[in-house]
Every structure is written in C-alpha cells, then in structure tokens.
Design a protein around this motif. Structure first.
Motif, PDB file in Angstrom:
ATOM      1  N   LEU A 212     -40.251   0.511 -41.528  1.00  0.00           N
ATOM      2  CA  LEU A 212     -40.274  -0.533 -40.497  1.00  0.00           C
ATOM      3  C   LEU A 212     -38.978  -1.324 -40.490  1.00  0.00           C
ATOM      4  O   LEU A 212     -38.364  -1.580 -39.447  1.00  0.00           O
ATOM      5  N   LEU A 213     -38.576  -1.642 -41.723  1.00  0.00           N
ATOM      6  CA  LEU A 213     -37.367  -2.470 -41.850  1.00  0.00           C
ATOM      7  C   LEU A 213     -36.156  -1.743 -41.288  1.00  0.00           C
ATOM      8  O   LEU A 213     -35.308  -2.329 -40.625  1.00  0.00           O
TER       9      LEU A 213
ATOM     10  N   THR B 128     -28.608  -4.983 -31.039  1.00  0.00           N
ATOM     11  CA  THR B 128     -28.505  -6.192 -30.220  1.00  0.00           C
ATOM     12  C   THR B 128     -27.203  -6.901 -30.485  1.00  0.00           C
ATOM     13  O   THR B 128     -26.509  -7.317 -29.564  1.00  0.00           O
TER      14      THR B 128
ATOM     15  N   ALA C  58     -32.494  -2.023 -34.697  1.00  0.00           N
ATOM     16  CA  ALA C  58     -32.616  -2.764 -33.436  1.00  0.00           C
ATOM     17  C   ALA C  58     -31.775  -4.027 -33.473  1.00  0.00           C
ATOM     18  O   ALA C  58     -31.045  -4.337 -32.530  1.00  0.00           O
ATOM     19  N   THR C  59     -31.863  -4.732 -34.610  1.00  0.00           N
ATOM     20  CA  THR C  59     -31.090  -5.971 -34.745  1.00  0.00           C
ATOM     21  C   THR C  59     -29.607  -5.678 -34.614  1.00  0.00           C
ATOM     22  O   THR C  59     -28.872  -6.379 -33.933  1.00  0.00           O
TER      23      THR C  59
ATOM     24  N   TYR D 208     -20.181  -6.842 -27.497  1.00  0.00           N
ATOM     25  CA  TYR D 208     -19.562  -6.213 -26.350  1.00  0.00           C
ATOM     26  C   TYR D 208     -19.547  -7.186 -25.172  1.00  0.00           C
ATOM     27  O   TYR D 208     -18.565  -7.321 -24.459  1.00  0.00           O
TER      28      TYR D 208
ATOM     29  N   ILE E  94     -24.352  -5.186 -28.860  1.00  0.00           N
ATOM     30  CA  ILE E  94     -24.314  -5.429 -27.420  1.00  0.00           C
ATOM     31  C   ILE E  94     -23.781  -6.828 -27.148  1.00  0.00           C
ATOM     32  O   ILE E  94     -22.959  -7.036 -26.272  1.00  0.00           O
ATOM     33  N   GLU E  95     -24.241  -7.705 -28.035  1.00  0.00           N
ATOM     34  CA  GLU E  95     -23.796  -9.082 -27.862  1.00  0.00           C
ATOM     35  C   GLU E  95     -22.275  -9.160 -27.961  1.00  0.00           C
ATOM     36  O   GLU E  95     -21.612  -9.752 -27.136  1.00  0.00           O
TER      37      GLU E  95
ATOM     38  N   ALA F 142     -36.358  -1.734 -37.497  1.00  0.00           N
ATOM     39  CA  ALA F 142     -36.075  -3.089 -36.994  1.00  0.00           C
ATOM     40  C   ALA F 142     -34.626  -3.461 -37.226  1.00  0.00           C
ATOM     41  O   ALA F 142     -33.979  -4.070 -36.373  1.00  0.00           O
ATOM     42  N   GLY F 143     -34.102  -3.058 -38.382  1.00  0.00           N
ATOM     43  CA  GLY F 143     -32.702  -3.375 -38.693  1.00  0.00           C
ATOM     44  C   GLY F 143     -31.775  -2.758 -37.676  1.00  0.00           C
ATOM     45  O   GLY F 143     -30.840  -3.403 -37.195  1.00  0.00           O
TER      46      GLY F 143
END
Lengths: 997, 327
Positions: A9-10, A20, A16-17, A26, A23-24, A13-14
C-alpha cells in the motif's frame, strides 16, 4: 494488516505522492500565462515606455506651485516640481507631494448626491441634479455663491455666472485670510494686498512671528529664496516669536517674545532708527510711537538681546521686515502689522514687492463670514452654492445656521462638514483631471492641465456654464469651460499657436507689469497711530496659541492619509491631535508626554494629549488645529480672528492618550522601552541621533547625549577650546574597528579587475534644511513606501525611509538652548554593519558604494535592522503594499520600484532606480554619468537645495565640494563604518560664526 | 477489523494525493491550452515567409526597455488588403472595429428579438467568421442595435445594427487580449534596449571571401573606412540590406563596425584566415527568444530564472551587481 500488505500500500501511495509532486514541479516550471490589456493602443506607443510628464499646477493651497505630473500607462503616478516655474523652481512641499492621493481617495464622490425624503444623501444622475437646481432657482429670489479663494479664469466666470443667474457673490472664505496684514498695508501703503517678499534681494531679514518657510502666504517661494540667500553667505535672519516654529529654528538668531510684546519691540526699534530712516515719518507720529528703554523690556526681551537686533538693522542696506503668524493675530495684532509696515517704509521698503502682490482681492474675513451667518439666521437665503471651502468646520455658528438656507448646493471632492448638510452635492474633478488656470500673484498665469480622464465628475467651470446654458438658452456664453478658457488664453498673445505650443508645454505665462512703488499714506497711518492702543497689557499666565500645521495647513489636508503618516517635524507626532506645552509648565504641573490635559479659558475648553516641547518659552502652549479659531474672538477693526487665548487654566485629567511620538520624547530618551503596556502609552526608546555641534557637548539635564560627533572635527575643536583629549586612543580604536570590516570596494576590484567609476554620496546642509518634511513625502511616493496606520505607529512600526530627528542642544557661547532638526536616512556605509549579518546576502555592498538591499532575496531575519546604528531599516510586518491599500490607492505606485510584501526588510537605496535610468542614458552615449543627472526624489523636491547627491569620485561634483568643506562631518564616523552621507553646517560654531547659519 | 481501518486510513491518506495529482494534471492540461492566442498569429509566416525583421513590428525593442506589442494599426497597414478572407484576419478586423459583412435583416429580426443567435451563427460561419461557442446576444441597446459579447477568453464584441432593411455586423474596437508568453516578476528590471545595443556580444551572420573579385583584400577597403561593392552584394545575398548612409568605424585594430542608421544593431567585421566574418553587435533576438521564425505559436524557451540570466552575464562579462537587475 500484514507487513507485506502495508508495504504494498505504502509503495502505491508513495508513487502517487511522488507523481503529484512531480506534476506540481512541472506546473511551477511551466510558463506563467498572464493576460494583458490596454497596453497596445497607438497612443501608448508614442511615449517611450508608456511614460510622460505633463506641466500642471498644484491646487492644494493658494501658493500655486508649478508641477510636472508623471503619467505611467495613462495613470498619474507622481508629482514633481516644475524646474522652470517662477514660484517653486522645481521644489514641491509635503502637501503638494501628497495631494495626488486625493485623486485616488477611496471615499471620493463618484456621482452627484441629493437628499431624499428621509434626509439622507443618495446618488443621482447629473441630469436629475441639474433639474433639481433649475426647479429650485425658479422660486428662489435671494441666491448666494460662497467659494474658497478663486483666481484666474474661474473667478471671472463666477462673476459672470452670478450676474446672469442673479446670484450675489459672497466674499470668498479662507481660514487664513491675513486680514490684519492686508488692513495694515491698506492703512500704511493704501493697498489691500499681500506683497511678494524679496528674501533673496535682502541682506537682513527680521521676522516677527511670521513662519516664512512653513505656512506663511507662499512658503515654497520663500524657501527657494531662503536657500539662495543662504548660499550667498552674507545674509542673516533674526526671528522673534512667542512659540517655536520649524522655520524659526533655522534663523541665525531666534528670540522668545511674549505675546503682544511685539508692539513694544517695534515701537522701540522705530524710535531708535527714526533718525536714520531712508523715508522719513512725520515727527509727531514718531514721538507717539517711540518706546523708552524701560518700556521695551515688557516685551520679554532683554537688552542684550535687543541690541543685536538694532545693530543688524542699522547696518543693513536692504532689510526685510515681516510680521505674521501669531504676532499679528492677537488683540494688538493690527498694531504690530501697522508698525511693521511703518518700519519697513522707514527702512526703504525696497524688499516688499507690490508689483507681484498676492491676489487676495476677493477674499473675505471672519467678519464677512459672520455677516453670512446673520443672513442665514434671518432666513434671507433661498439658495446657496458652496464650493472649495468648508465654513462649517471653521465656524460653529455657520454650521448651526446653515440649515436655514432653503436650497444648498455643495461642490467638492468628498463629503465634509459643509457638504454633509447640503441638499445637493456635486462631485468635482481633481486638478489632474481638469483644464483650468490660476493666478497666484499678479503677472503670473498658471496652467492646470488634465492628465487623466474624469469619470463621472465635472469641473466647477463646466457646471456653471452648463447651468447657464440650461436656464438661458439664448446666452452668449460658451457651452464648455474648455472653450471659455481657450477664448481667454488666445487673447494673451496674438500668435495663434501660442496656447498649443507654448502655454501647454511650459505650464505658465508671465505678464510684464509696470513697477509699483509703495508710497506712504501719511494721513491714514498717522490717524491710525493716534487711535491705536500702543501699550497693550502683557498678561501673565499661560497662553494657548492656535497655529497652522505644516502638514495640514488650515486643516484642509488632514484627510490625506499619507500626511498623517509623516511626523510633525518638531514634535515628531504622526497620528492624532496634541497640545505642545513648554517644559517648565509641564514640570510644574507634573505633566509627561501623552498625558491628557484640559485647557480652559471662559467658554473655550479642549482636552488633548500633551507633548513637551523643549526650547519653547515658559507659559506657552500651542495647538495645531486651526478649526478651533472659529471659537475665538474676532478683531472688529479688521475681521482677523485672535489666535491667542490668554490666561488659560491647564490641568491634568489623569488619563493618558496613546500618541505615536516617533523619535521618543525627550524625557524618555534613555528609558530603553518601546511600548509600556502598563501605562498604555507609547514611549519610544529610540535614542535620536545625537548631533552635537561642538563635539563635546555638555550633558544638559535630562538629555544625556552620547558623544557621537565627527572625529576629525573633534581635533579642531579640541585645539581651539583647549580640551585634553587622547587622540592616539581614538586613532587606534578607529583602525581597530576598521579592520573588522572587509573593504568591499577593494574586494570588488580584486575579483573583477574593474574599479567602478562611481561612489554615490549625499550631502545635507543642516543650515539650509528647514524640516519641511517634503522629502519624506517624496520618498514615500517615489519608493512605494507603505502607509501603515496608527496602530502600527504606536508599536514603533512606521515605514518611513527618511525621518527627522529633532535634537536639543545648548549653544556653548550664548548658553541658549536650541533645536536642530536632522534628516536621517540610510547612510549607505562603506563598511556597513547590516551587510555582514545577513545570512542570505540580501543586504550587500554594490561596487558603486551603495548599500543595496535585494528584496526578493530577503528572508526577514531582521538581523540587519538590529545591527544598524541609525535605525533606518524598516520591516514589513504585514502586506502593506498592494493588499493593505484601499482599491484605487494602489494605482499611485512607481513601476520602477518593487512593492515589498510581508516579511521583507526595506530601506533607502539613494533611489537606485533613478541611478539605473541615468546610467542607461549615459551608456547610450558611451560616457559616464555626469554630475546632476541623478537626482533622488528627496533632493528633487527640496526647496532650499539642502540635499546634494552625486559621485564623490568626481572632483568637480557638487557633493565632493560639499563633503570636503570644513563643516562637513559624518554621523558615528568614529565607529569606522564610513557612512556616505555628509552633514554640513554648524550653527553658531566658531568656523561659521557671522558667515551664515 | 483493525486491518480494514488501517487500510482505509492509508488508502485515504494517499488517495488524497492521487486525487490532488489528477487535479494538477487537469490544471496543466488547461495551462497548455491557454498558450493559444486569441488570433493564431504565426511568426513563422511573417518572419520566414514574408521576410519581416523583429524590429519591424516590435519597433521599440532597440530604443526602450520594452519590446512592446505593435498596435493594431500596424497589423492593419497590410491586412486591410492582404488575405482578408482568412478567418484569423477576420478576427483581427473584428477587434479593429471594422465592418465585417451585411445580411438581409428579414430572416433574422425575429430571432434577434427573441434573443437567439442560431441563424446568425451560420451567417457568421458562411462569412468565414467563427462566432465563439460562448457568444451571447447581450442587450438591445437601442431599437435597431444589438450587441454580441463573447464571454470567453477571446473577449470579442460585435455590434449588429439594422438600417434600411439590412443588418450591419461590425466588431467593437478593443485591444487584442494577447496572452503573455514572456513574463518577468515585479522585482526584476529588464531592458530590451540594453541587450540589443550591447557592445560585448557578437552574433554570427555569415562568412564571405577575404578578397574581392579584383583580388584586393577586403580589409584594405575597411581600413580606408569604405565598403566594397562585393561586401555589399554579400550582404544582399544573405538577405540583409545596407543603406547608402552606412559608414565604417574602426573599433579595434582587427575589427570594423558597419553602422547603418537604418538598423538598430551595427555589424562587426573581422578577418579570419581566408574569410571575413560578419556578425551582429549586440544580442540577436533569437539568442533568448529562440528561432521564433520557425514557431507558429511562440513558446517560452528559456527558463527566465536568475541562473539562466547570470550564466550569460558571466560569459559575456556583463554586470553581476545585484541591483543591475533587481529593483
């Protein structure tokens, strides 16, 4: 959950983090897209960088200084003095600088307002407003027109408006109408005028109560002449006054006199000088006037003070004698004015210029206002137009009776005491939105030019002409004020192109006049002297003087927030009202700064915060609120209001009023506290710059001033005065301290191999600096310095980059106390202590010797401010720049300077944006910047030319010449930080005695 | 049960970031879209095909701090007659406030009164004029006047006037809301003039033979401060015009400048072996803005970050003093 599941899971999720955040990143690296509007009209392209300057006239007071309005992207950004203008020669006062803020005032009227059925003002259209006026005028018979001082074409237009519309024009209302002065000139010279005073042409000036450089008639014109006369060197100025004014302390000699004692002084002087008079007076007049040596002592002056006055007048070739201010606004004020005029006549009267007299012909006095009030009381007023004046503020009787008029039309920029009571309020255009002309004195026509388009406001001239055309369709008057003005202007010179090519560009027009020689009206003056009370009773006890303010004049400029932010030069109070009280009375009554005191005399009573004013004579209190004059007695002979309230009772109420006193009160100088929560008052513990004109000043009573003078000058003084001083220790200390700091200049040279051809420096002549605070206002506007408000000021968080420090010292020779006002700004130290403590190199030394601050680099540790010995760095505790301002006000911002946000330290940069512009222009021509090409905002607006700025490497530059003068010194020079600001001039020191200052 | 709670907490926590990521992605997409200009002006067509110079339109670049966007009048100098049938040029005409076309009022008056646009939209399209999707008939200002406003990014406005049985459709004069591609923060001072008329940088243009057709060294001409005919033709061959007023100035012992009053940048001429090298003095626009002549929609190529500025300043020996650029 199993460990494996958790890790799975980690991991997801990691990822995904991570994505993000990528993208930020960028997103932030991507192009910022901004829309742009109104940038591309053809007109914009014409002016380089969308910037232009237009000649116009400042309309804040009747002085009418010529200005150049800086327009950036069709928005008026700043006012600068017009260098060619005969009145101000490029200078502008504090109120003139700030007057642009009226254009963007958030509370400005945007539409006509009419009283509705409930009696509240509500917005209506212009059409409705005109209809309402038309309806009202149909039935009304007795119509009146009341305005503030009006000159030029508008004055003529009002006259013809009154004629066609059957109005009666009331005498114009000005709170300071100089009624006694005009009356005296009428008695002695037969002229109901205020002459132009020729300071520059005189060799000795004796002023009695007249604050020539603060508010008296045309202060900027006087200041310009003062600067020139001072630079000449052979000019001296004796000032006699009962309170203390900012211009008074600039006089060569200043004496305290008792109110009404001026009569005795003048009588004595006339008696002594009568035999040597150039223009003889009748013998019986002189005998009647002459006062004996015993009588003159009643004035409060001692014989050793009187003799120098007499001596300097005796030796003067072209003396100028002026009385004004508080000296001519008491019971014997008219006598003082007449005696001054007689003395002036006797001394030749060459320096009073009636050719270019001030236009006060249609200005009424307080008696005229009282007559108007009677008319209102008797309900004889059907309709009244009020424009550009606020009589309700200045007269409570008028305010009470004003409602008796049936139809009241007010015209103004924003609602005030008078306009609030009107039935119809018409919004007026600001002067930067108007086309107009003014005539401040005879022989001069000033142009008022629009630089911005008026929104829904109109000019007074347009309103009047439109009304005439609406009511009388057969009228011959033009439909617009513009046509009216062009008709008049085209008559000035026969050339057709005159208006377009010369007048609009230059901004003013001078008419050649025949010389008017003043001549004595012997009969009238003799008659006056016969009936005058030449021996007024000098009253003991405290006297309250109601005086005009250097920041607000007669109170009209009080609603400009910037002027509230700039401290009064002598008391250094920013917000709020106060009473200045002399130190002796305060001590006797145990009054400290910020204590509330009550002042009573008969019906008159005020409660204000107290501020102890050193050097002011015993028993004198001053209050800078001219609207209080409305409650005082009026001289029946001339209509002048008496600004002196004798024998007042002063008492402490026990309360304290928090008042922002910026430089700390004199008594709390050493207490080290900034804000006392316990007492709820502000006692700023900032130790002011101890300017000590004699090196080793005596510690005087409470004022413990450290010795902080120029160390080189110490030596000179030491030898002369025989002090024993260990020089070797000083030298050692100096060198030791110097080695602590890196020499930035050399470092730059070593790393780059280039030595900058510039080292920017400033010199400030303290003898010429009048403490008018115009430079502070100019600095605020040029550098987008934020206006913070009273709350922040009480916490010591004012933002001004340039401030004035009053400093009290005792003259060693005469043992007299005096005040020196020192402008304090960033000293751009060569070995600046602020630079070495900055962790991010936001404060650094630039190769040109500037102590630069890079705002976007600053992280706000405030170490630099702590390490600055001059306390000139300012921290932004809040977003005061854009966000803190009310909406239209943020438009007044200089695009060349960054607007600092929260958490940034800011300071004076010697107007680095102007240096950059000058360098850019010089680079185009492949040369270095010449002397005089860079003028910081403070130096530009200075009327007396006290500030010079330039490259000190250039041996021909003005600043080099000033800095190498004997009287030049630097503050805290002994610390080895090598400041770049040189202060000049020492009052009463041995080097300069008799020369100037 | 605790497993479920833990799973949901971990999924919830990280799911939040996933949703955030999607949101950002959406934002970025929108962002790229937003680079489209209100009029699809092509630099490629104007510079490469039509042969215009940068300063022909951005007239102030060499004399003031800002390059500036040309006024619409500049566009209309040519496009009043050239390629008027293109829909993009029609957009320009709409912004300029020109009359676009006329239609018979009969078919439309009813619809206009109802406040609908569907029929008129077709007419717009027929006339090669695309009415934006979010256009709406705003108000009936007078009896025979309507206004169509585009509430979208292009912000166009049209005026429909009925006169003598015809509907006149014209744009409302309005500045074109160009989107800024190059943008500097408020605390930075930048001057185009200073960079274009910078005397340190050389921008290579072309090489040409060191001797002219008669075998005389080009440098001989240059030493006598004259320009040979061959050099002039070389300039022309490389699509560069030299006016009659151009003069030669010796800058160094090996370098000559041709200063042409008609051009903002001088040419530098140096001898390198068998060739003479002709370059521009000062930065060429492409050095920062990229080869705009090959771009339809200009993109911001450099990061415009401080490091990018500083590396060039270091390389070219320009001022590194902070207050040179920071205000």
């Amino acid at each position: 959950m199993k460990r494996r599941d958790f890790l799975k899971l980690l991991g997801v999720a990691g990822a995904a983090t991570m994505s993000t955040s990528c993208i930020e990143t960028y997103h932030w690296m991507g192009t910022k897209s901004r829309r742009r509007y109104s940038y591309l009209t053809a007109k914009e392209e014409q002016a380089a960088n969308g910037e232009a300057y237009y000649a116009s006239t400042c309309m804040e007071c009747s002085g009418s200084c010529g200005v150049e309005v800086r327009v950036h992207k069709n928005v008026a950004v700043k006012l600068e003095g017009n260098p060619q203008h005969p009145v101000n020669e490029g200078a502008l006062c504090v109120r003139g600088q700030a007057s642009l803020a009226r254009l963007y005032d958030p509370q400005r009227l945007v539409a006509p307002k009419m009283k509705n059925a409930e009696g509240k003002l509500e917005d209506v259209s212009w059409g409705k407003a005109y209809t309402a006026i038309q309806e009202a005028l149909k039935t009304s018979k007795q119509n009146y027109y009341l305005s503030g001082q009006t000159t030029g074409s508008l004055s003529t237009l009002i006259d013809s408006f009154c004629k066609t519309m059957k109005f009666e024009k009331l005498p114009e209302f000005e709170p300071y109408a100089y009624a006694n002065l005009r009356m005296a000139n009428k008695t002695v010279f037969g002229r109901d005028e205020i002459p132009a005073y020729d300071l520059e042409g005189s060799d000795v000036m004796l002023t009695i109560g007249a604050d020539m450089l603060d508010t008296f008639v045309s202060p900027i014109s006087h200041s310009v002449q003062f600067g020139k006369a001072k630079a000449r060197g052979d000019w001296s100025w004796i000032h006699v006054e009962s309170h203390i004014s900012a211009s008074g302390i600039k006089a060569t000699k200043r004496y305290n006199i008792k109110p009404e004692g001026e009569v005795y002084l003048l009588r004595w002087l006339i008696g002594k000088l009568a035999k040597t008079f150039k223009n003889q007076l009748a013998e019986d007049v002189v005998t009647k006037i002459t006062a004996s040596d015993e009588e003159v002592l009643k004035s409060g002056l001692k014989i050793e003070q009187l003799n120098p006055i007499l001596e300097s007048l005796k030796s003067a070739k072209k003396p100028l004698i002026v009385s004004g201010g508080t000296a001519i606004t008491h019971e014997a004020g008219l006598e003082v004015a007449v005696l001054t005029a007689l003395l002036q006549w006797g001394m030749g009267a060459e320096t009073v210029d009636f050719t270019h007299a001030q236009d006060y012909s249609s200005v009424g006095t307080r008696l005229d206002l009282a007559n108007t009030t009677t008319l209102l009381k008797d309900k004889k007023v059907d309709a009244i137009f009020v424009s550009r004046c606020n009589p309700s503020l200045h007269s409570t009787a008028f305010a009470e009776q004003f409602k008796n008029a049936k139809f009241k039309v007010g015209m103004g920029l924003k609602l005030d005491e008078t306009l609030n009571d009107c039935d119809l309020v018409l919004p007026m255009s600001h002067y930067t939105e108007s086309l107009d002309d003014t005539a401040p004195h005879k022989g001069l026509i000033n142009l008022v030019q629009p630089v911005a388009k008026a929104n829904n406001t109109k000019q007074e001239g347009d309103v009047l002409l439109e009304l005439v055309n609406v009511v009388d369709s057969a009228t011959t008057m033009p439909a617009s004020y513009e046509d009216y003005l062009y008709d008049r202007w085209s008559q000035l010179e026969p050339e057709k192109v005159f208006v377009q090519e010369k007048f609009l560009e230059k901004g003013f027009y001078e008419v050649k006049l025949e010389d008017v020689k003043p001549s004595l009206d012997a009969a009238a003056s003799a008659n006056f002297v016969k009936n005058a009370t030449l021996a007024p009773v000098i009253k003991d006890g405290s006297t309250l003087l109601v005086i005009p303010s250097i920041r607000n004049f007669d109170g009209r400029s009080k609603d400009i927030s910037l002027l509230q932010e700039i401290p009064d030069p002598l008391s250094t109070i920013t917000y709020g009202d106060w009473v200045s009280i002399d130190a002796e009375t305060a001590k006797a009554l145990k009054i400290r700064d910020c204590d509330e005191i009550e002042i009573k005399s008969g019906d008159f009573s005020v409660k204000r915060a107290a501020k102890i004013q050193p050097v002011m004579a015993k028993g004198i209190l001053t209050i800078q609120e001219p609207h209080l004059l409305g409650q005082l007695a009026i001289d029946k002979r001339s209509g002048e209001v008496q600004s002196c309230v004798h024998e007042v009772l002063v008492s402490k109420t026990g309360k304290q009023i928090p008042t922002p006193i910026l430089s700390g009160s004199m008594e709390s100088r050493d207490d080290g506290s900034i804000y006392s929560r316990e007492k709820g008052t502000n006692r700023r513990g900032v130790v002011p710059y101890a300017y000590d004109p004699h090196g080793h000043g005596e510690d005087h009573g409470d004022h413990k001033d450290d010795h902080k003078d120029d160390h080189k000058d110490d030596h000179k003084d030491d030898h002369k005065e025989g002090y024993e001083h260990d020089h070797s220790k000083d030298d050692f200390e100096h060198e030791a301290r110097k080695s602590l700091y890196r020499d930035n200049h050399d470092e730059y040279e070593i790393t780059t191999g280039v030595r900058s051809p510039y080292r920017w420096a400033m010199s400030i002549d303290l003898d010429s600096c009048t403490g008018c605070t115009a430079c502070v206002a100019a600095c605020y506007i040029e550098n987008n310095v934020a206006v913070t408000g009273v709350e922040e000021h009480l916490k010591g968080r004012e933002m001004s980059w340039l401030r004035f420090e009053p400093y009290v010292y005792t003259d060693q020779k005469t043992k007299e106390e005096n005040i020196e006002i020192v402008p304090m700004l960033c000293q751009q130290c060569e070995n600046a202590p602020c630079e070495s403590v900055c962790p991010v190199y936001a404060a650094y030394h630039n190769p040109d010797g500037l102590n630069a601050q890079i705002y976007n680099r600053c992280v706000g540790t405030r170490y630099c401010a702590n390490n600055c010995p001059y306390k000139v760095r300012r921290f932004n505790w809040f977003d005061n720049g854009y966000k803190g301002r009310h909406l239209p006000l943020h438009t007044v911002h200089n695009p060349d300077v960054y607007v600092r946000t929260k958490g940034i330290m800011e300071k004076c940069t010697f107007c680095v944006q102007r240096i950059r512009t000058a360098k850019d222009a010089a680079k185009d021509e492949n040369r270095n910047v010449r002397d005089g090409e860079v003028v910081p905002a403070c130096a530009q607006t200075c009327a007396t030319g006290a500030i010079s700025f330039g490259n000190i490497y250039d041996k021909e530059s003005k600043v080099y010449k000033m800095a190498t003068k004997q009287s030049a010194h630097r503050i805290f020079d002994i610390t080895g930080i090598e400041p770049s600001v040189y202060y000049l001039g020492k009052k009463g020191s041995e080097d300069d005695a008799g020369k100037h200052g | 049960m605790p497993k479920l709670i833990l799973t949901s907490v971990v999924v919830g926590f990280h799911g939040f970031f996933i949703i955030l990521g999607i949101a950002y992605g959406y934002g970025v997409n929108k962002h790229v879209e937003s680079l489209e200009q209100p009029i699809a002006f092509s630099h490629h067509k104007h510079v490469k095909k039509a042969g215009l110079q940068c300063t022909d339109c951005h007239t102030k670049a060499a004399t003031t701090t800002r390059a500036g966007i040309p006024p619409m009048e500049k566009c209309m100098e040519c496009h009043a007659t050239i390629k008027t049938d293109s829909p993009e040029i029609q957009k320009l005409h709409a912004y300029y406030g020109k009359q676009l076309f006329e239609v018979d009022a009969k078919n439309h008056s009813e619809e206009l009164k109802e406040g609908k646009l569907s029929k008129l939209e077709k007419v717009f399209a027929e006339n090669k004029h695309i009415l934006p999707v979010n256009a709406m008939l705003q108000t009936q200002t007078k009896d025979s006047k309507w206004k169509i406003t585009d509430t979208g990014q292009e912000g166009k406005e049209y005026e429909v006037t009925e006169s003598e049985g015809m509907l006149e459709i014209r744009g409302v004069k309005k500045a074109i809301p160009w989107k800024r591609v190059y943008w500097l923060p408020d605390h930075v001072y930048f001057s185009h003039k200073r960079h274009i008329t910078n005397k340190i940088s050389r921008y290579f243009l072309f090489n040409t033979s060191a001797t002219d057709s008669s075998g005389v060294e080009q440098t001989k001409y240059l030493e006598s401060l004259a320009i040979s005919e061959d050099l002039k033709t070389a300039f022309q061959e490389n699509k560069m015009q030299i006016s009659e007023d151009a003069r030669v100035e010796a800058q160094d012992k090996d370098e000559w400048w041709i200063i042409d009053p008609a051009k903002d940048q001088p040419y530098s001429i140096t001898k390198e072996g068998k060739h003479i090298k002709v370059s521009k003095v000062g930065l060429d626009c492409t050095e920062c803005h990229g080869k705009v002549e090959y771009m339809d929609i200009p993109r911001k190529l450099p990061s415009l970050r401080m490091g990018w500025c500083v590396q060039c300043h270091t390389k070219k020996g320009a001022s590194l003093d902070c207050v040179t650029c920071h205000k």
